[in-house]
Motif scaffolding. Structure first.
Motif, PDB file in Angstrom:
ATOM      1  N   ASN A 274       4.553  -3.491   5.224  1.00 43.48           N
ATOM      2  CA  ASN A 274       3.834  -2.587   6.123  1.00 43.48           C
ATOM      3  C   ASN A 274       2.585  -1.932   5.549  1.00 43.48           C
ATOM      4  O   ASN A 274       1.702  -1.555   6.313  1.00 43.48           O
ATOM      5  CB  ASN A 274       4.789  -1.480   6.593  1.00 43.48           C
ATOM      6  N   ILE A 275       2.496  -1.775   4.235  1.00 41.67           N
ATOM      7  CA  ILE A 275       1.398  -1.002   3.656  1.00 41.67           C
ATOM      8  C   ILE A 275       0.442  -1.852   2.823  1.00 41.67           C
ATOM      9  O   ILE A 275      -0.779  -1.779   2.997  1.00 41.67           O
ATOM     10  CB  ILE A 275       1.946   0.153   2.785  1.00 41.67           C
ATOM     11  N   MET A 276       0.953  -2.655   1.942  1.00 43.06           N
ATOM     12  CA  MET A 276       0.108  -3.351   0.959  1.00 43.06           C
ATOM     13  C   MET A 276      -0.543  -4.591   1.572  1.00 43.06           C
ATOM     14  O   MET A 276      -0.286  -5.726   1.178  1.00 43.06           O
ATOM     15  CB  MET A 276       0.954  -3.719  -0.254  1.00 43.06           C
ATOM     16  N   LYS A 277      -1.426  -4.339   2.542  1.00 44.70           N
ATOM     17  CA  LYS A 277      -2.010  -5.442   3.314  1.00 44.70           C
ATOM     18  C   LYS A 277      -3.480  -5.170   3.590  1.00 44.70           C
ATOM     19  O   LYS A 277      -3.881  -4.029   3.802  1.00 44.70           O
ATOM     20  CB  LYS A 277      -1.257  -5.605   4.639  1.00 44.70           C
ATOM     21  N   GLY A 278      -4.256  -6.235   3.597  1.00 47.04           N
ATOM     22  CA  GLY A 278      -5.647  -6.128   4.011  1.00 47.04           C
ATOM     23  C   GLY A 278      -6.578  -5.719   2.886  1.00 47.04           C
ATOM     24  O   GLY A 278      -6.152  -5.387   1.782  1.00 47.04           O
ATOM     25  N   PRO A 279      -7.881  -5.715   3.160  1.00 44.32           N
ATOM     26  CA  PRO A 279      -8.881  -5.432   2.125  1.00 44.32           C
ATOM     27  C   PRO A 279      -8.883  -3.996   1.620  1.00 44.32           C
ATOM     28  O   PRO A 279      -9.379  -3.730   0.533  1.00 44.32           O
ATOM     29  CB  PRO A 279     -10.208  -5.766   2.815  1.00 44.32           C
ATOM     30  N   LEU A 280      -8.328  -3.052   2.391  1.00 41.76           N
ATOM     31  CA  LEU A 280      -8.252  -1.664   1.928  1.00 41.76           C
ATOM     32  C   LEU A 280      -6.861  -1.365   1.369  1.00 41.76           C
ATOM     33  O   LEU A 280      -6.700  -1.101   0.180  1.00 41.76           O
ATOM     34  CB  LEU A 280      -8.574  -0.695   3.075  1.00 41.76           C
ATOM     35  N   ALA A 281      -5.852  -1.401   2.196  1.00 39.76           N
ATOM     36  CA  ALA A 281      -4.502  -1.018   1.769  1.00 39.76           C
ATOM     37  C   ALA A 281      -3.873  -2.045   0.830  1.00 39.76           C
ATOM     38  O   ALA A 281      -2.872  -1.739   0.173  1.00 39.76           O
ATOM     39  CB  ALA A 281      -3.604  -0.790   2.976  1.00 39.76           C
ATOM     40  N   GLY A 282      -4.451  -3.237   0.741  1.00 38.43           N
ATOM     41  CA  GLY A 282      -3.973  -4.196  -0.238  1.00 38.43           C
ATOM     42  C   GLY A 282      -4.145  -3.687  -1.659  1.00 38.43           C
ATOM     43  O   GLY A 282      -3.502  -4.187  -2.583  1.00 38.43           O
ATOM     44  N   GLY A 283      -4.995  -2.686  -1.832  1.00 36.54           N
ATOM     45  CA  GLY A 283      -5.208  -2.081  -3.134  1.00 36.54           C
ATOM     46  C   GLY A 283      -4.332  -0.873  -3.396  1.00 36.54           C
ATOM     47  O   GLY A 283      -4.506  -0.195  -4.419  1.00 36.54           O
ATOM     48  N   TYR A 284      -3.404  -0.586  -2.483  1.00 36.89           N
ATOM     49  CA  TYR A 284      -2.468   0.528  -2.672  1.00 36.89           C
ATOM     50  C   TYR A 284      -1.569   0.195  -3.855  1.00 36.89           C
ATOM     51  O   TYR A 284      -0.971  -0.872  -3.913  1.00 36.89           O
ATOM     52  CB  TYR A 284      -1.648   0.716  -1.402  1.00 36.89           C
ATOM     53  N   MET A 285      -1.443   1.122  -4.813  1.00 34.80           N
ATOM     54  CA  MET A 285      -0.718   0.834  -6.055  1.00 34.80           C
ATOM     55  C   MET A 285       0.752   1.205  -5.959  1.00 34.80           C
ATOM     56  O   MET A 285       1.104   2.282  -5.460  1.00 34.80           O
ATOM     57  CB  MET A 285      -1.387   1.565  -7.216  1.00 34.80           C
ATOM     58  N   THR A 286       1.597   0.317  -6.442  1.00 36.44           N
ATOM     59  CA  THR A 286       3.040   0.490  -6.395  1.00 36.44           C
ATOM     60  C   THR A 286       3.651   0.054  -7.717  1.00 36.44           C
ATOM     61  O   THR A 286       2.969  -0.500  -8.586  1.00 36.44           O
ATOM     62  CB  THR A 286       3.647  -0.349  -5.266  1.00 36.44           C
ATOM     63  N   TYR A 287       4.946   0.283  -7.845  1.00 32.91           N
ATOM     64  CA  TYR A 287       5.660  -0.150  -9.046  1.00 32.91           C
ATOM     65  C   TYR A 287       5.644  -1.670  -9.187  1.00 32.91           C
ATOM     66  O   TYR A 287       5.840  -2.412  -8.207  1.00 32.91           O
ATOM     67  CB  TYR A 287       7.110   0.320  -9.002  1.00 32.91           C
ATOM     68  N   GLY A 288       5.373  -2.117 -10.397  1.00 31.73           N
ATOM     69  CA  GLY A 288       5.500  -3.526 -10.717  1.00 31.73           C
ATOM     70  C   GLY A 288       4.493  -4.437 -10.061  1.00 31.73           C
ATOM     71  O   GLY A 288       4.694  -5.657 -10.013  1.00 31.73           O
ATOM     72  N   ASP A 289       3.384  -3.887  -9.564  1.00 28.12           N
ATOM     73  CA  ASP A 289       2.395  -4.722  -8.863  1.00 28.12           C
ATOM     74  C   ASP A 289       1.328  -5.285  -9.796  1.00 28.12           C
ATOM     75  O   ASP A 289       0.422  -5.996  -9.365  1.00 28.12           O
ATOM     76  CB  ASP A 289       1.732  -3.940  -7.731  1.00 28.12           C
ATOM     77  N   GLY A 290       1.407  -4.968 -11.091  1.00 27.45           N
ATOM     78  CA  GLY A 290       0.480  -5.528 -12.069  1.00 27.45           C
ATOM     79  C   GLY A 290      -0.777  -4.725 -12.307  1.00 27.45           C
ATOM     80  O   GLY A 290      -1.583  -5.090 -13.168  1.00 27.45           O
ATOM     81  N   HIS A 291      -0.986  -3.629 -11.584  1.00 19.69           N
ATOM     82  CA  HIS A 291      -2.208  -2.843 -11.788  1.00 19.69           C
ATOM     83  C   HIS A 291      -2.162  -2.107 -13.125  1.00 19.69           C
ATOM     84  O   HIS A 291      -1.096  -1.862 -13.673  1.00 19.69           O
ATOM     85  CB  HIS A 291      -2.395  -1.836 -10.650  1.00 19.69           C
ATOM     86  N   LYS A 292      -3.331  -1.746 -13.638  1.00 22.14           N
ATOM     87  CA  LYS A 292      -3.442  -0.908 -14.841  1.00 22.14           C
ATOM     88  C   LYS A 292      -4.732  -0.132 -14.768  1.00 22.14           C
ATOM     89  O   LYS A 292      -5.819  -0.720 -14.707  1.00 22.14           O
ATOM     90  CB  LYS A 292      -3.432  -1.764 -16.114  1.00 22.14           C
ATOM     91  N   LEU A 293      -4.624   1.185 -14.751  1.00 21.75           N
ATOM     92  CA  LEU A 293      -5.807   2.032 -14.664  1.00 21.75           C
ATOM     93  C   LEU A 293      -6.469   2.170 -16.027  1.00 21.75           C
ATOM     94  O   LEU A 293      -5.850   2.637 -16.984  1.00 21.75           O
ATOM     95  CB  LEU A 293      -5.440   3.419 -14.140  1.00 21.75           C
ATOM     96  N   ALA A 294      -7.717   1.775 -16.097  1.00 20.20           N
ATOM     97  CA  ALA A 294      -8.482   1.982 -17.321  1.00 20.20           C
ATOM     98  C   ALA A 294      -8.686   3.482 -17.507  1.00 20.20           C
ATOM     99  O   ALA A 294      -8.983   4.207 -16.559  1.00 20.20           O
ATOM    100  CB  ALA A 294      -9.829   1.271 -17.223  1.00 20.20           C
ATOM    101  N   GLY A 295      -8.541   3.953 -18.713  1.00 16.55           N
ATOM    102  CA  GLY A 295      -8.749   5.368 -18.998  1.00 16.55           C
ATOM    103  C   GLY A 295      -7.467   6.177 -18.996  1.00 16.55           C
ATOM    104  O   GLY A 295      -7.454   7.299 -19.496  1.00 16.55           O
ATOM    105  N   ASP A 296      -6.383   5.631 -18.425  1.00 17.91           N
ATOM    106  CA  ASP A 296      -5.125   6.365 -18.399  1.00 17.91           C
ATOM    107  C   ASP A 296      -4.052   5.546 -19.107  1.00 17.91           C
ATOM    108  O   ASP A 296      -3.390   4.703 -18.492  1.00 17.91           O
ATOM    109  CB  ASP A 296      -4.695   6.657 -16.962  1.00 17.91           C
ATOM    110  N   PRO A 297      -3.854   5.779 -20.399  1.00 18.37           N
ATOM    111  CA  PRO A 297      -2.863   4.999 -21.142  1.00 18.37           C
ATOM    112  C   PRO A 297      -1.435   5.219 -20.666  1.00 18.37           C
ATOM    113  O   PRO A 297      -0.550   4.425 -20.965  1.00 18.37           O
ATOM    114  CB  PRO A 297      -3.038   5.494 -22.589  1.00 18.37           C
ATOM    115  N   GLU A 298      -1.211   6.280 -19.888  1.00 20.98           N
ATOM    116  CA  GLU A 298       0.140   6.561 -19.414  1.00 20.98           C
ATOM    117  C   GLU A 298       0.433   5.929 -18.060  1.00 20.98           C
ATOM    118  O   GLU A 298       1.545   6.076 -17.531  1.00 20.98           O
ATOM    119  CB  GLU A 298       0.369   8.067 -19.375  1.00 20.98           C
ATOM    120  N   ASP A 299      -0.553   5.227 -17.491  1.00 23.28           N
ATOM    121  CA  ASP A 299      -0.284   4.487 -16.263  1.00 23.28           C
ATOM    122  C   ASP A 299       0.351   3.143 -16.620  1.00 23.28           C
ATOM    123  O   ASP A 299      -0.335   2.157 -16.850  1.00 23.28           O
ATOM    124  CB  ASP A 299      -1.561   4.268 -15.452  1.00 23.28           C
ATOM    125  N   LYS A 300       1.674   3.142 -16.651  1.00 17.91           N
ATOM    126  CA  LYS A 300       2.426   1.921 -16.908  1.00 17.91           C
ATOM    127  C   LYS A 300       3.226   1.502 -15.678  1.00 17.91           C
ATOM    128  O   LYS A 300       4.100   0.647 -15.751  1.00 17.91           O
ATOM    129  CB  LYS A 300       3.358   2.124 -18.108  1.00 17.91           C
TER     130      LYS A 300
END
Length: 508
Positions: A274-300
């Motif tokens: 329902n949420i992680m879809k399309g060019p905007l909400a496809g970028g919504y971050m969730t657990y285990g989705d592979g994202h990693k924020l540069a600048g925040d070493p605690e974003d695991k």
């Protein structure tokens, strides 16, 4: 910060909130329901801010967005670029980031533009659903950098603080809602600049009164000490809504706060569908989705290994702890902007017994949880989770589908007898409702009392059938007491969408 660590930090800050049992107190209506609330976002930029901002953009059509300001907090600051060391003033942070730092988990000042650029790709489609969506250029023009060097830094004027100052000094006296997703320091700096310029002059009293009347500060925790050390002392007339733990219903600790029946709306299967879809909400971050924020070493959180270690599944919600600061501004019929004591999609707050013009999630804000059969500090927020998430899912569909292939909420909900009714003890009131659905969906009507929101705190008999409901006013109700009656109108579309009418009965 690992989840368990962060959960403890959040719970620790919650424990710092003032506990008090408060009676119901209403404040003056903030703005007519047909006026879009003016609001300014102040964000320190971590994963939950970014997910909140994504949702925020999908509700920008319902708001008069006046500013988007980068600020710092006790968890995030840039540093001054000269290697100056800094240590926190906040006791809870000393447990997790002790010692001296030149910067802390800072994600930069480009991420808002990147999100607005994603919004740009779906803007033409959103306009098919509501012509009131602001243009991407308009949103970008509102972005400013505030006080970001250190936690609580408010020594210097910044483009962000000057931007806020201009809004505060403007002749427009309608309420303006400041959403504090990080620290309150940029807002505090703007006030200090006004104080330094005008205090002691003949204009000071009128300026102080004007700002106190129109500024409403919504604090998600105290993420620096500028409210306590400056705003509350020098500007006690400003109304402050302090959410110290209810936001946990949408934040990192949600498995411990949300009833099991509602948790499906945060689990990976539902989120992915329902949420992680399309060019905007496809970028919504969730657990285990592979994202990693540069600048925040605690974003695991994007690591599946870390998610599993902490008991989460793939694509489970991480956090949107800042979203309550704007959800109450959505005109869904719950009349939330009239008083934080009413309760709605942002939860419910109660007047502080010790501080004037402060509303908080003290014991007076607890709602009865029918699942645990106890008063629950979180239930005034969690009771709305299904409606909130389904509404979000519908907005995501708006980014991808034309009007005919998406669902839209019920509208034009009317109560024939009005929303504010005088009643007598022992009397009977019959209410008649009407509503329409823009998609022609079948509507379901549900009536119930919101006992905790009124000042008459006992059971009230409501007999609702379809568009009609009858209420028997208790014979022991005292003059001046209020009874809140909620009409919930749910359509049959997918996802099902909910709007409301709140009727307030006042005993004569």
């Amino acid at each position: 910060m690992k989840l368990k660590k962060l959960a403890k930090a959040v719970l620790g800050m919650m424990a710092l909130g003032t506990m008090a049992i408060s009676s119901f107190v209403s404040i003056a209506s903030a703005a007519p329901n047909d006026v879009k609330p003016r609001t300014i976002v102040m964000t320190d930029g971590e994963v939950d801010d970014m997910d909140s901002f994504l949702r925020f953009m999908l509700y920008a059509n319902d708001l008069d967005v006046r500013g988007i300001i980068y600020t710092s907090s006790m968890w995030h600051y840039k540093g001054d670029g000269r290697g100056t060391p800094f240590t926190t003033h906040m006791d809870i942070v000393k447990l997790y980031h002790p010692g001296w730092h030149t910067n802390l988990r800072w994600c930069g000042t480009d991420w808002i533009k990147e999100y607005i650029d994603k919004y740009r790709t779906v803007y033409p489609t959103l306009l098919q659903h509501d012509k009131n969506y602001p243009s991407p250029d308009k949103l970008q023009s509102l972005v400013r950098v505030g006080n970001i060097d250190f936690e609580g830094e408010m020594d210097y004027d910044t483009e962000g603080s000057e931007f806020i100052k201009t809004e505060l000094l403007s002749e427009d006296e309608t309420p303006i809602y400041f959403e504090t997703w990080g620290g309150a320091n940029t807002f505090a700096r703007s006030l200090k600049s006004i104080e330094e310029e005008y205090k002691g002059t003949e204009k000071w009293d009128s300026i102080y009164q004007k700002i106190s009347k129109k500024a409403i500060l919504y604090n998600i925790m105290d993420q620096d000490d500028t409210y306590k050390t400056y705003i509350a002392i020098k500007w006690p007339g400003i109304k402050v809504y302090y959410n110290s733990w209810q936001f946990g219903s949408l934040a990192y600790i949600w498995p411990a706060t949300v009833p099991k029946t509602q948790q499906k709306y945060f689990r990976g299967e539902w989120m992915k569908k329902n949420i992680m879809k399309g060019p905007l909400a496809g970028g919504y971050m969730t657990y285990g989705d592979g994202h990693k924020l540069a600048g925040d070493p605690e974003d695991k959180f994007g690591s599946m290994e870390e998610a599993m270690k902490n008991g989460y599944g793939k694509y489970d919600l991480i956090s949107e702890g800042d979203s309550p600061s704007f959800l109450y501004l959505i005109n869904n019929g719950l009349r939330s902007t009239e008083s934080p004591t009413y309760g709605g999609w942002s939860g419910r707050l109660s007047p502080s017994v010790s501080t004037k013009n402060l509303w908080e999630d003290n014991e007076g804000s607890f709602d009865y949880n029918p699942y645990t059969k106890k008063l629950d500090k979180y239930y005034s927020q969690t009771r709305w989770i299904d409606a909130i998430q389904n509404d979000f899912a519908a907005r995501v569909k708006w980014t991808m589908n034309d009007y005919q292939h998406a669902n839209h909420a019920p509208q034009a909900i009317k109560i024939q007898e009005g929303l504010d009714i005088k009643v007598k003890p022992g009397g009977k009131v019959t209410l008649h409702a009407s509503a329409s659905d823009p998609d022609g969906d079948k509507l379901n009507y549900k009536w119930y009392p919101y006992e905790e929101a009124g000042s008459y705190r006992a059971s009230v008999a409501i007999h609702g059938k379809g568009q009609e409901a009858s209420i028997t006013v208790p014979a022991n109700a005292i003059k001046g007491e209020t009874i809140h009656v909620i009409l919930e109108v749910i359509d049959s579309g997918q996802p099902p969408l909910t709007r409301y009418a709140r009727v307030i009965l006042t005993v004569e």
